[in-house]
Design a protein around this motif. Sequence first.
Motif, PDB file in Angstrom:
ATOM      1  N   SER A 187     -71.135 -58.904 -34.795  1.00  0.00           N
ATOM      2  CA  SER A 187     -72.011 -57.785 -35.140  1.00  0.00           C
ATOM      3  C   SER A 187     -71.569 -56.510 -34.440  1.00  0.00           C
ATOM      4  O   SER A 187     -71.543 -55.425 -35.046  1.00  0.00           O
ATOM      5  N   ARG A 191     -70.240 -53.133 -36.334  1.00  0.00           N
ATOM      6  CA  ARG A 191     -70.893 -51.838 -36.130  1.00  0.00           C
ATOM      7  C   ARG A 191     -69.879 -50.791 -35.672  1.00  0.00           C
ATOM      8  O   ARG A 191     -69.905 -49.634 -36.132  1.00  0.00           O
ATOM      9  N   HIS A 207     -73.429 -44.859 -41.454  1.00  0.00           N
ATOM     10  CA  HIS A 207     -73.558 -46.204 -40.889  1.00  0.00           C
ATOM     11  C   HIS A 207     -74.996 -46.544 -40.525  1.00  0.00           C
ATOM     12  O   HIS A 207     -75.277 -47.679 -40.152  1.00  0.00           O
ATOM     13  N   HIS A 222     -73.603 -53.010 -41.694  1.00  0.00           N
ATOM     14  CA  HIS A 222     -72.966 -53.994 -40.811  1.00  0.00           C
ATOM     15  C   HIS A 222     -73.972 -55.008 -40.296  1.00  0.00           C
ATOM     16  O   HIS A 222     -73.608 -55.981 -39.641  1.00  0.00           O
ATOM     17  N   SER A 223     -75.267 -54.779 -40.586  1.00  0.00           N
ATOM     18  CA  SER A 223     -76.329 -55.576 -39.968  1.00  0.00           C
ATOM     19  C   SER A 223     -76.352 -57.021 -40.441  1.00  0.00           C
ATOM     20  O   SER A 223     -76.937 -57.875 -39.765  1.00  0.00           O
TER      21      SER A 223
END
Length: 298
Positions: A187, A191, A207, A222-223
């Motif tokens: 993660s 990110r 983002h 990206h979560s």
Amino acid sequence: MTPLTEVEGRRLALSNLDKVLHPLTGTTKGELLHYYATVGPAILPHLRDRPVSFLRYPDGPDGQLFFTKNPPPGTPSWVRTTPVPRSEDPRARQVVVEDLASLMWAANLVVEFHTPQWRASSPAVADRLVFDLDPGPPATVVECCRVALHLRERLAADGLDAFAKTSGSKGLHLLVPVVPTPSPLVSAYARKLAVEAEAALPRLVVHRMARALRPGKVFVDHSQNAAAKTTATPYTLRARPRPMVSAPVTWEEVEECAGTAGDPESLVLLMDDIAPRLERYGDLLAPLFAPERAGDVP
């Protein structure tokens, strides 16, 4: 009377086969079930040993949609479930779809299949990284393709291979095979790349999730690398007016769509498109299962 059919020695009651589920094309539930029976060899490797979350749409995309992680009431005893500890319920379990009979049972519920980036045998240890590229209108999948090409090059600089699939809705997903790595580390890396992409392409990329920031840009989500999050499984149908599929695409198709004459419709893949594509390409995401293709997360 609900018809019964036998799949790999399991008797299944398949209901409401004439119900229209995708109104723009008149696609029925019977056609949906035929689709999953046909693409079973392609979708099952992406489902095996992963706890499945279901987005159910039993009356089509205009009816009630509801997300469920718990095994639905009436789940047959022969359908595998696995413990998935959650803070609110340490004894929670979820379904694992590992064979054609389980796939057809689940498909009869009319669901989207969503899976995490880790396997049930190694909870919260990711074997893939994902970016969900979500366009904010008037941006489309054309802009997503441009961002995907940037991310592909950036990942390659770190020794990682990226593979693309349609989201089955408006955007694009990138999947990256990685050496099994704790989800928080994946993660954090995802990110970092999303932040870098925004810095490199400030007019194209955002983002952060805030909708006020997103018009005309591509949200690099990206979560979904967090252990608790899931992404649409490759080859799942989506709850859309047309029977759109989240399906792999070639990088040549991404490059063509990203061009100045790019057409968003060129990356709309419908149910009937998938069998011919599998015959032509095989599973374009098969490298996700090749250990030698997995890279180390920096």
